[in-house]
Motif scaffolding. Structure first.
Motif, PDB file in Angstrom:
ATOM      1  N   UNK A  87       0.817  -1.143  -0.056  1.00 44.45           N
ATOM      2  CA  UNK A  87      -0.041   0.166   0.178  1.00 44.45           C
ATOM      3  C   UNK A  87       0.739   1.262   0.004  1.00 44.45           C
ATOM      4  N   UNK A  88       1.980   1.325   0.757  1.00 36.68           N
ATOM      5  CA  UNK A  88       2.696   2.308   0.909  1.00 36.68           C
ATOM      6  C   UNK A  88       3.530   2.735  -0.545  1.00 36.68           C
ATOM      7  N   UNK A  89       3.964   1.363  -1.058  1.00 36.15           N
ATOM      8  CA  UNK A  89       4.601   1.708  -2.453  1.00 36.15           C
ATOM      9  C   UNK A  89       3.707   2.104  -3.510  1.00 36.15           C
ATOM     10  N   UNK A  90       2.646   1.531  -3.306  1.00 40.11           N
ATOM     11  CA  UNK A  90       1.491   2.180  -4.459  1.00 40.11           C
ATOM     12  C   UNK A  90       1.144   3.572  -4.206  1.00 40.11           C
ATOM     13  N   UNK A  91       1.203   4.030  -2.747  1.00 40.93           N
ATOM     14  CA  UNK A  91       0.886   5.411  -2.764  1.00 40.93           C
ATOM     15  C   UNK A  91       2.040   6.261  -3.205  1.00 40.93           C
ATOM     16  N   UNK A  92       3.268   5.665  -2.973  1.00 40.97           N
ATOM     17  CA  UNK A  92       4.652   6.466  -3.498  1.00 40.97           C
ATOM     18  C   UNK A  92       4.585   6.321  -5.193  1.00 40.97           C
ATOM     19  N   UNK A  93       4.198   5.328  -5.644  1.00 41.09           N
ATOM     20  CA  UNK A  93       4.246   5.433  -7.132  1.00 41.09           C
ATOM     21  C   UNK A  93       3.020   6.410  -7.758  1.00 41.09           C
ATOM     22  N   UNK A  97       3.805   9.532 -10.211  1.00 36.79           N
ATOM     23  CA  UNK A  97       3.109   9.646 -11.258  1.00 36.79           C
ATOM     24  C   UNK A  97       2.247  11.013 -11.419  1.00 36.79           C
ATOM     25  N   UNK A  98       1.748  11.340 -10.238  1.00 39.03           N
ATOM     26  CA  UNK A  98       1.001  12.492 -10.398  1.00 39.03           C
ATOM     27  C   UNK A  98       2.002  13.647 -10.835  1.00 39.03           C
TER      28      UNK A  98
END
Length: 322
Positions: A87-93, A97-98
């Motif tokens: 979940x933390x990795x996806x938030x970082x990704x 991207x944003x």
């Protein structure tokens, strides 16, 4: 094999637990048949867990590989996070991207702006070039040729300024500058146009010092004085200051009321610009942009067939002083 390497810690942990359990069973005198039954059941459950986990991980890796081969990333493309770390990795990704999208959008906007400007610039600069060809063929006087050459020079200066203003490292040098010197240097540059249109210039109360960038303030003044000369019919252009506010006043065609809200828009020429040939619709846009960067404020008052007053507030600046 790659999956087993990724899970080696868990496998070793299970083996250690199995050995410890076996030792405990042995010390407690548990019947061997029961021990074997428990171990077989334990191993069977572990194998099922490993198989299910392997299938889940393979699906997630397949999804990620497909995303990697997709030209444009879309929202919600990432698989659902399996644990708090993912979940933390996806938030970082997603945050990365944003940020990349924002940078791409800014870059795309600058490219579009530049393409529009240079397309317009090329069309505009062709006019004085064509005029010079006609004048040369007709054996025109030197002053007439010089006037057209002056226009070309100003177009070239504007293109360079457009590039510099759009740069992230614009060379602003803020210091105390004599306003009268900046104004006189600018008026001197446009002296041929004043003479050509038989216009006089009046300068009052300019011997003051202001905190600004001399070169860029001069560029902004060039755009204002250029318009004052361009749209003046006769009489004079008055340049004066009061309480740190510089005013350039002309008695020309003025600006239509319906055009006033858009005069600082990029590419907007208005009724006056459409009726003439020497108008890019970029001068006042760059002027306001430069003055805003310098921390100065510009506003315009105008009445059709009466004249125009351009006010520049030079009282403050937000840029760092040398």
């Amino acid at each position: 094999m790659r999956y087993l390497k990724d899970r080696i810690t868990a496998i070793v942990y299970i083996l250690i637990c199995t050995i410890i359990a076996g030792v405990i069973f042995y010390l407690r005198g548990v019947e061997p048949a029961i021990v074997i039954y428990v171990f077989v059941l334990w191993i069977a459950v572990g194998i099922v867990f490993v198989i299910l986990d392997f299938i889940s991980k393979r699906k997630r890796i397949k999804v990620l590989k497909n995303i990697a081969m997709t030209p444009f990333f879309k929202d919600n493309m990432l698989p659902k996070e399996g644990n708090s770390v993912e979940k933390e990795y996806q938030t970082l990704v997603n945050n990365t991207i944003a940020e990349a999208r924002e940078k791409f959008s800014e870059s795309d906007s600058r490219i579009t702006e530049a393409n529009e400007f240079y397309t317009m610039w090329v069309h505009q600069i062709k006019t004085p070039i064509s005029a010079m060809k006609v004048l040369i063929d007709s054996g025109a006087e030197r002053d007439m040729l010089s006037a057209e050459l002056f226009k070309i020079e100003k177009y070239a200066d504007m293109a360079l300024s457009f590039i510099r203003v759009g740069s992230e490292t614009s060379d602003y040098v803020i210091k105390q500058c004599n306003l009268e010197k900046v104004v006189k240097d600018t008026v001197k540059t446009y002296a041929p146009l004043f003479i050509q249109k038989n216009l006089s210039v009046s300068m009052k109360n300019l011997d003051i010092y202001v905190l600004t960038d001399e070169k860029w303030l001069g560029f902004a003044l060039e755009q204002v004085i250029s318009n004052a000369v361009k749209y003046s019919r006769n009489g004079s252009v008055e340049i004066y200051s009061e309480n740190g506010i510089l005013t350039v006043e002309d008695h020309g065609t003025g600006i239509a009321r319906e055009d006033m809200p858009r005069i600082f828009e990029r590419g907007f020429t208005g009724a006056n610009g459409r009726s003439g040939r020497w108008s890019t619709g970029i001068g006042l846009y760059l002027c306001k942009r430069v003055l805003t960067e310098l921390g100065h404020y510009i506003w315009i008052e105008s009445k059709e067939n009466v004249g125009t007053k351009v006010h520049i507030d030079l009282n403050s600046t937000e840029l760092k002083v040398e």
